[in-house]
Design a protein around this motif. Structure first.
Motif, PDB file in Angstrom:
ATOM      1  N   GLU A  14      43.411  42.148  52.180  1.00  0.00           N
ATOM      2  CA  GLU A  14      42.366  43.126  52.488  1.00  0.00           C
ATOM      3  C   GLU A  14      41.151  42.766  51.658  1.00  0.00           C
ATOM      4  O   GLU A  14      41.243  42.667  50.431  1.00  0.00           O
ATOM      5  CB  GLU A  14      42.832  44.542  52.159  1.00  0.00           C
ATOM      6  CG  GLU A  14      41.829  45.600  52.562  1.00  0.00           C
ATOM      7  CD  GLU A  14      42.364  47.014  52.392  1.00  0.00           C
ATOM      8  OE1 GLU A  14      41.747  47.783  51.632  1.00  0.00           O
ATOM      9  OE2 GLU A  14      43.395  47.327  53.023  1.00  0.00           O
ATOM     10  N   SER A  15      40.018  42.545  52.326  1.00  0.00           N
ATOM     11  CA  SER A  15      38.795  42.140  51.637  1.00  0.00           C
ATOM     12  C   SER A  15      37.626  42.999  52.087  1.00  0.00           C
ATOM     13  O   SER A  15      37.571  43.435  53.242  1.00  0.00           O
ATOM     14  CB  SER A  15      38.482  40.670  51.931  1.00  0.00           C
ATOM     15  OG  SER A  15      39.474  39.833  51.406  1.00  0.00           O
ATOM     16  N   SER A  16      36.687  43.189  51.178  1.00  0.00           N
ATOM     17  CA  SER A  16      35.479  43.948  51.481  1.00  0.00           C
ATOM     18  C   SER A  16      34.371  42.996  51.894  1.00  0.00           C
ATOM     19  O   SER A  16      34.178  41.943  51.279  1.00  0.00           O
ATOM     20  CB  SER A  16      35.025  44.742  50.257  1.00  0.00           C
ATOM     21  OG  SER A  16      36.006  45.683  49.904  1.00  0.00           O
ATOM     22  N   ALA A  17      33.642  43.414  52.943  1.00  0.00           N
ATOM     23  CA  ALA A  17      32.547  42.592  53.454  1.00  0.00           C
ATOM     24  C   ALA A  17      31.305  43.457  53.615  1.00  0.00           C
ATOM     25  O   ALA A  17      31.351  44.690  53.496  1.00  0.00           O
ATOM     26  CB  ALA A  17      32.947  41.961  54.791  1.00  0.00           C
ATOM     27  N   THR A  18      30.210  42.790  53.909  1.00  0.00           N
ATOM     28  CA  THR A  18      28.952  43.491  54.132  1.00  0.00           C
ATOM     29  C   THR A  18      29.097  44.477  55.291  1.00  0.00           C
ATOM     30  O   THR A  18      30.018  44.380  56.095  1.00  0.00           O
ATOM     31  CB  THR A  18      27.832  42.477  54.441  1.00  0.00           C
ATOM     32  OG1 THR A  18      28.285  41.567  55.459  1.00  0.00           O
ATOM     33  CG2 THR A  18      27.453  41.674  53.202  1.00  0.00           C
ATOM     34  N   ASN A  19      28.173  45.410  55.350  1.00  0.00           N
ATOM     35  CA  ASN A  19      28.140  46.408  56.426  1.00  0.00           C
ATOM     36  C   ASN A  19      29.346  47.350  56.354  1.00  0.00           C
ATOM     37  O   ASN A  19      29.820  47.820  57.382  1.00  0.00           O
ATOM     38  CB  ASN A  19      28.058  45.713  57.792  1.00  0.00           C
ATOM     39  CG  ASN A  19      27.240  46.502  58.789  1.00  0.00           C
ATOM     40  OD1 ASN A  19      26.432  47.336  58.396  1.00  0.00           O
ATOM     41  ND2 ASN A  19      27.446  46.246  60.061  1.00  0.00           N
ATOM     42  N   GLU A  97      38.854  36.464  43.610  1.00  0.00           N
ATOM     43  CA  GLU A  97      39.341  35.187  44.179  1.00  0.00           C
ATOM     44  C   GLU A  97      40.634  35.322  44.974  1.00  0.00           C
ATOM     45  O   GLU A  97      41.365  34.346  45.133  1.00  0.00           O
ATOM     46  CB  GLU A  97      39.485  34.129  43.083  1.00  0.00           C
ATOM     47  CG  GLU A  97      38.185  33.825  42.369  1.00  0.00           C
ATOM     48  CD  GLU A  97      38.340  32.820  41.245  1.00  0.00           C
ATOM     49  OE1 GLU A  97      39.482  32.460  40.881  1.00  0.00           O
ATOM     50  OE2 GLU A  97      37.301  32.381  40.723  1.00  0.00           O
ATOM     51  N   THR A  98      40.910  36.489  45.514  1.00  0.00           N
ATOM     52  CA  THR A  98      42.129  36.686  46.303  1.00  0.00           C
ATOM     53  C   THR A  98      42.163  35.749  47.509  1.00  0.00           C
ATOM     54  O   THR A  98      43.137  35.023  47.714  1.00  0.00           O
ATOM     55  CB  THR A  98      42.238  38.154  46.771  1.00  0.00           C
ATOM     56  OG1 THR A  98      42.249  38.988  45.619  1.00  0.00           O
ATOM     57  CG2 THR A  98      43.497  38.386  47.581  1.00  0.00           C
ATOM     58  N   VAL A 105      40.838  27.173  47.586  1.00  0.00           N
ATOM     59  CA  VAL A 105      39.514  26.548  47.558  1.00  0.00           C
ATOM     60  C   VAL A 105      38.889  26.512  46.159  1.00  0.00           C
ATOM     61  O   VAL A 105      37.789  25.991  45.997  1.00  0.00           O
ATOM     62  CB  VAL A 105      38.529  27.231  48.548  1.00  0.00           C
ATOM     63  CG1 VAL A 105      39.033  27.098  49.975  1.00  0.00           C
ATOM     64  CG2 VAL A 105      38.269  28.677  48.177  1.00  0.00           C
ATOM     65  N   ILE A 106      39.586  27.063  45.157  1.00  0.00           N
ATOM     66  CA  ILE A 106      39.070  26.991  43.787  1.00  0.00           C
ATOM     67  C   ILE A 106      39.488  25.650  43.198  1.00  0.00           C
ATOM     68  O   ILE A 106      40.676  25.348  43.075  1.00  0.00           O
ATOM     69  CB  ILE A 106      39.590  28.155  42.914  1.00  0.00           C
ATOM     70  CG1 ILE A 106      39.173  29.504  43.502  1.00  0.00           C
ATOM     71  CG2 ILE A 106      39.110  28.008  41.466  1.00  0.00           C
ATOM     72  CD1 ILE A 106      37.683  29.765  43.503  1.00  0.00           C
ATOM     73  N   LYS A 107      38.493  24.838  42.877  1.00  0.00           N
ATOM     74  CA  LYS A 107      38.746  23.471  42.409  1.00  0.00           C
ATOM     75  C   LYS A 107      37.912  23.182  41.165  1.00  0.00           C
ATOM     76  O   LYS A 107      36.885  23.817  40.927  1.00  0.00           O
ATOM     77  CB  LYS A 107      38.367  22.452  43.497  1.00  0.00           C
ATOM     78  CG  LYS A 107      39.064  22.657  44.826  1.00  0.00           C
ATOM     79  CD  LYS A 107      40.535  22.370  44.739  1.00  0.00           C
ATOM     80  CE  LYS A 107      41.201  22.554  46.097  1.00  0.00           C
ATOM     81  NZ  LYS A 107      42.619  22.397  46.059  1.00  0.00           N
ATOM     82  N   LEU A 108      38.331  22.179  40.398  1.00  0.00           N
ATOM     83  CA  LEU A 108      37.567  21.709  39.255  1.00  0.00           C
ATOM     84  C   LEU A 108      36.334  20.980  39.780  1.00  0.00           C
ATOM     85  O   LEU A 108      36.443  20.054  40.589  1.00  0.00           O
ATOM     86  CB  LEU A 108      38.418  20.778  38.390  1.00  0.00           C
ATOM     87  CG  LEU A 108      37.759  20.293  37.101  1.00  0.00           C
ATOM     88  CD1 LEU A 108      37.486  21.468  36.165  1.00  0.00           C
ATOM     89  CD2 LEU A 108      38.643  19.266  36.412  1.00  0.00           C
ATOM     90  N   GLY A 118      35.256  26.220  40.477  1.00  0.00           N
ATOM     91  CA  GLY A 118      34.367  26.825  41.467  1.00  0.00           C
ATOM     92  C   GLY A 118      34.904  26.648  42.867  1.00  0.00           C
ATOM     93  O   GLY A 118      35.919  25.975  43.085  1.00  0.00           O
ATOM     94  N   ILE A 119      34.207  27.237  43.810  1.00  0.00           N
ATOM     95  CA  ILE A 119      34.611  27.157  45.215  1.00  0.00           C
ATOM     96  C   ILE A 119      34.211  25.802  45.785  1.00  0.00           C
ATOM     97  O   ILE A 119      33.056  25.396  45.703  1.00  0.00           O
ATOM     98  CB  ILE A 119      33.965  28.288  46.044  1.00  0.00           C
ATOM     99  CG1 ILE A 119      34.522  29.646  45.611  1.00  0.00           C
ATOM    100  CG2 ILE A 119      34.200  28.068  47.548  1.00  0.00           C
ATOM    101  CD1 ILE A 119      33.903  30.838  46.325  1.00  0.00           C
TER     102      ILE A 119
END
Length: 155
Positions: A14-19, A97-98, A105-108, A118-119
């Protein structure tokens, strides 16, 4: 949590987005979905990528595909970024970062000789049944959106 593989169903999140949008796998059911991860709002590459998705949004809609951009920026920053560039799609805020971890996608990364986590610019195509069909990692912005659109059109 293990890395999501092509051919696997997207697990619950579950993620929050714009609008004031809440994004869950159930809310995406019945449509193909592009989720693209980018490092930071209002930076040159990320802005260009968002504009490319914006400029092709009608073609994605015709391919029964919705688009979401994801970064760790806040909803407030996302809302301003979206409005400034007239993005017709929502941007997901992932400060904990869920989703980033779910899609691995989190990489050095290195910038000016400094290392940090970072992403890594990445895009994922999920079919209408919630199954990951294709992934693009270490994305180069130029020509990328057209490649994603071609894949979405062939689902």
């Amino acid at each position: 949590m293990s890395k999501l593989e092509v051919g696997e169903k997207i697990p619950q999140f579950e993620s929050s987005a714009t609008n004031d949008t809440t994004v869950t796998p159930d809310s995406l059911s019945g449509k193909n979905v592009v989720i693209y991860f980018y490092p930071k709002d209002n930076t040159p590459g990320c802005t260009t990528e968002g504009q490319d998705f914006r400029d092709h949004s009608d073609a994605f809609t015709a391919a029964n595909t919705i688009i979401f951009g994801v970064s760790r920026d806040s909803l407030k920053v996302h809302t301003n970024f979206k409005a400034k560039h007239e993005f017709p799609f929502e941007l997901i805020s992932d400060p904990d970062e869920t989703l980033c971890k779910l899609f691995d996608v989190i990489k050095l990364k290195k910038l000016y000789g400094k290392e940090y986590m970072g992403i890594e610019r990445s895009t994922f195509l999920i079919d209408a049944n919630g199954v990951l069909q294709k992934e693009w990692r270490k994305v180069k912005v130029k020509g990328h959106v057209e490649e994603v659109l071609d894949a979405a059109s062939n689902l």
